[in-house]
Design an enzyme around this catalytic site. Structure first.
Site, PDB file in Angstrom:
ATOM      1  N   GLN A 229      -9.056  -7.281 -10.578  1.00  0.00           N
ATOM      2  CA  GLN A 229      -9.737  -6.072 -10.077  1.00  0.00           C
ATOM      3  C   GLN A 229      -9.359  -4.865 -10.933  1.00  0.00           C
ATOM      4  O   GLN A 229     -10.209  -4.036 -11.286  1.00  0.00           O
ATOM      5  CB  GLN A 229      -9.337  -5.830  -8.610  1.00  0.00           C
ATOM      6  CG  GLN A 229      -9.742  -4.474  -8.076  1.00  0.00           C
ATOM      7  CD  GLN A 229      -9.515  -4.341  -6.584  1.00  0.00           C
ATOM      8  OE1 GLN A 229     -10.298  -4.828  -5.803  1.00  0.00           O
ATOM      9  NE2 GLN A 229      -8.441  -3.672  -6.185  1.00  0.00           N
TER      10      GLN A 229
ATOM     11  N   HIS B 188       0.845  -1.210   0.000  1.00  0.00           N
ATOM     12  CA  HIS B 188       0.000   0.000   0.000  1.00  0.00           C
ATOM     13  C   HIS B 188       0.875   1.251   0.000  1.00  0.00           C
ATOM     14  O   HIS B 188       0.568   2.233  -0.676  1.00  0.00           O
ATOM     15  CB  HIS B 188      -0.879   0.047   1.254  1.00  0.00           C
ATOM     16  CG  HIS B 188      -1.901  -1.045   1.331  1.00  0.00           C
ATOM     17  ND1 HIS B 188      -1.830  -2.062   2.255  1.00  0.00           N
ATOM     18  CD2 HIS B 188      -3.013  -1.267   0.598  1.00  0.00           C
ATOM     19  CE1 HIS B 188      -2.874  -2.862   2.098  1.00  0.00           C
ATOM     20  NE2 HIS B 188      -3.604  -2.412   1.101  1.00  0.00           N
TER      21      HIS B 188
END
Ligand code: PAF
Length: 283
Positions: free
Chosen positions: A153, A37
């Site tokens: 995704q 992240h």
């Protein structure tokens, strides 16, 4: 770092930044942050004047309530990490802020959400598309950043952007791995040291398949060997292992027809569901 829990104050704040011609990068997350992240935050900071991250464990993308309950939640630590990384804005909405309580809208991406993750997690990508659409509408970023680990995704969000005419750039950021090769994932927090050792079988299977494909071995032969390796290790269960076309994600079998492909894997390790993938060029 400015923290918002409600949509309207966040919109007002971002409107001011837009009037001042600040470019906005969005890093949507479900929290339990790791270096993967943080690499998205760094990518956004390199290209935008303002980086907005969101932490929201989106219930509509979980097709299994136990998985939703067990999803790690580490908000205090996440806030600290984002702030240290220089993230400018954090949006942490509640469920009632994001969903009205009425029936949720649903998306259908045709063949793209019927394979791989979509096949094993029905409704998952509809939930992802719904929450990502909401975040794009609320934040109106110039660019949005997603990890390559969730490759399908990214393709779904790409289709969403094209169909709904969202005016932004999508950026896919490479997978970050531990030194062992294990792809970083929030779900790794649920594994002990032994579990992490077993989880290496995912990455090893991808590396093995990539090397064999480059030698011209057929993928169905490779898959049989990978299935055997999974069946021989206790505590792991292979869900899928596929060679697919990079853009359509439809399965490929014949090495000589491959070109730009991707190998994707999903497996349970000690009841924790993990995914990984590897791009491959075969000419
Ligand atoms: O990749 C994720 O963490 C989630 O699917 C996302 C994009 C934040 C939507 O909830």
């Amino acid at each position: 770092m400015e923290i918002f829990e409600e949509i309207e104050p966040l919109r007002a704040f971002l409107k001011g930044k837009r009037i001042a011609s600040k470019s906005i990068g969005l890093v949507p997350t479900m929290g339990a942050l790791h270096h993967g992240h943080l690499s998205l935050i760094r990518a956004s900071k390199a290209e935008n004047e303002l980086t907005v991250s969101t932490i929201y464990v989106n219930p509509t993308q979980f097709n299994n309530s136990e998985d939703l309950d067990k999803y790690p939640r580490t908000l205090e630590m996440d806030t600290q990490l984002l702030s240290q990384e220089g993230c400018d804005v954090l949006f942490v909405p509640t469920n009632s802020e994001m969903y009205s309580g009425a029936q949720n809208l649903a998306f259908d991406f045709g063949n793209l959400d019927k394979v791989l993750e979509g096949k094993f997690r029905p409704g998952h990508f509809s939930g992802v598309a719904l929450v990502v659409s909401k975040l794009f509408n609320i934040i109106q970023p110039d660019r949005a950043y997603f990890g390559q680990k969730d490759y399908q995704q990214f393709q779904i969000i790409h289709r969403l952007k094209e169909e709904l005419k969202f005016s932004l750039e999508l950026q896919s950021v490479p997978i970050v791995r531990e030194d062992s090769g294990l792809a970083l994932s929030s779900r790794n927090q649920r594994l002990d040291a032994e579990g992490k050792r077993k989880a290496l079988l995912l990455y090893e299977s991808l590396k093995y398949a990539s090397a064999e494909l480059l030698k011209g071995i057929r993928f169905d032969i490779i898959r049989i060997e990978v299935e055997k390796r999974f069946s021989q290790l206790k505590g792991v269960k292979l869900e899928y292992f596929e060679l697919a076309h990079r853009a359509t994600l439809q399965p490929l079998d014949e090495a000589d027809k491959i070109g730009e492909a991707i190998i994707l894997i999903a497996a349970f390790v000690d009841e924790v569901r993990l995914i990984d993938n590897m791009l491959i060029d075969i000419n």
